[in-house]
Design a protein around this motif. Structure first.
Motif, PDB file in Angstrom:
ATOM      1  N   ALA A 194      -2.050   3.685   4.780  1.00 35.34           N
ATOM      2  CA  ALA A 194      -2.010   2.675   3.711  1.00 35.34           C
ATOM      3  C   ALA A 194      -0.715   1.870   3.752  1.00 35.34           C
ATOM      4  O   ALA A 194       0.367   2.421   3.927  1.00 35.34           O
ATOM      5  CB  ALA A 194      -2.151   3.355   2.356  1.00 35.34           C
ATOM      6  N   ARG A 195      -0.884   0.552   3.589  1.00 29.00           N
ATOM      7  CA  ARG A 195       0.303  -0.315   3.569  1.00 29.00           C
ATOM      8  C   ARG A 195       0.436  -1.067   2.252  1.00 29.00           C
ATOM      9  O   ARG A 195       1.347  -1.867   2.085  1.00 29.00           O
ATOM     10  CB  ARG A 195       0.238  -1.316   4.736  1.00 29.00           C
ATOM     11  N   LYS A 196      -0.490  -0.833   1.301  1.00 31.63           N
ATOM     12  CA  LYS A 196      -0.416  -1.493  -0.004  1.00 31.63           C
ATOM     13  C   LYS A 196      -0.802  -0.476  -1.075  1.00 31.63           C
ATOM     14  O   LYS A 196      -1.526   0.479  -0.808  1.00 31.63           O
ATOM     15  CB  LYS A 196      -1.394  -2.672  -0.069  1.00 31.63           C
TER      16      LYS A 196
ATOM     17  N   ASP B 209      -4.963  -2.742   5.812  1.00 35.62           N
ATOM     18  CA  ASP B 209      -3.940  -2.142   4.942  1.00 35.62           C
ATOM     19  C   ASP B 209      -4.491  -0.955   4.136  1.00 35.62           C
ATOM     20  O   ASP B 209      -3.768  -0.359   3.349  1.00 35.62           O
ATOM     21  CB  ASP B 209      -3.369  -3.196   3.976  1.00 35.62           C
TER      22      ASP B 209
ATOM     23  N   SER C 128       0.403   3.740  -0.221  1.00 32.57           N
ATOM     24  CA  SER C 128       1.395   3.388   0.812  1.00 32.57           C
ATOM     25  C   SER C 128       2.656   4.243   0.674  1.00 32.57           C
ATOM     26  O   SER C 128       3.395   4.404   1.646  1.00 32.57           O
ATOM     27  CB  SER C 128       1.752   1.899   0.744  1.00 32.57           C
TER      28      SER C 128
END
Ligand code: ADP
Ligand code: MG
Length: 210
Positions: free
Chosen positions: A174-176, A127, A180
């Motif tokens: 980025a996922r967090k 993430d 993100s």
């Protein structure tokens, strides 16, 4: 070889010094994909942690690590500070009453700390967060301890794994966290939190080497 509370104090002080030295770099990385406060956040938090730790007597390593965690949580806003606070709180919980940490106990503590970070922040590997440096470090520490490495050698391997994990955040999206929000534009940037996490393991390897 193992680390007693005097050594743990040296680690925390060494990390605070390294964060202060790298404040500009952490800020620049966070300017690229976040809001540009990671360097100042971590510097403020670790200064408070060192201050608070000065009032904790030698002996119980767990009490020391919990004090560091509380100082970070109470002095740093945003995501990164409280997540580091959780890391230290959980490491402290895992080492409550211990006067010394060997490689096995350090691996237990780091695993507990990373678990706490994931429980709080919900980040999975990949993430593009501090978890991408911390998880491989915990795994390397566990493997080294299992092979009978002493604490210094195990921490060296953990720091090297954290560096690789940090570098591997560069191509990720980025996922967090704030990064993100950038989606694809977060690619090709090194994650600031993974960078400060590598520094944490690097300072452990250095400060606890003797
Ligand atoms: P903020 O994002 O609130 O400005 P910082 O700049 O101090 O906080 O920290 C940013 C870093 O925090 C990111 O680079 C990332 O590594 C980490 N981070 C953010 N959100 C999460 C999360 N949910 N789980 C794990 N780490 C996170
Ligand atoms: Mg930030």
């Amino acid at each position: 070889m193992s680390a007693d509370s005097a050594a743990v104090r040296q680690w925390v002080e060494a990390y605070a010094a390294v964060v202060s030295e790298h404040r500009g770099e952490l800020t620049r990385l966070d300017q690229a994909i976040g809001d540009g406060d990671h360097g100042t956040n971590m510097d403020r938090g670790m200064r408070k942690a060192v201050e608070k730790l000065a009032g904790v007597p030698d002996g119980d390593v767990g009490a020391q690590l919990k004090a560091v965690g509380m100082a970070l949580i109470s002095s740093v806003g945003g995501a990164g500070g409280p997540l580091y606070g959780t890391l230290f709180m959980q490491m402290g919980q895992s080492t409550t009453g211990k006067e010394e940490l060997d490689a096995e106990a350090f691996a237990d503590a780091l695993e507990a700390g990373v678990k706490g970070v994931q429980a709080r922040g919900k980040a999975e590997p990949g993430d593009k967060t501090m978890v991408d440096a911390l998880l491989p470090a915990a795994a390397a520490l566990r493997a080294a301890a299992g092979e009978g490495a002493d604490l210094a050698a195990a921490l060296r391997r953990a720091a090297d794994a954290a560096r690789e994990g940090r570098d591997a955040t560069i191509p990720l999206v980025a996922r967090k966290g704030r990064a993100s929000y950038l989606g694809e534009r977060s690619r090709d940037h090194q994650d600031p939190g993974a960078t400060s996490s590598h520094l944490l393991l690097e300072s452990a390897a250095t400060a606890l080497a003797s």
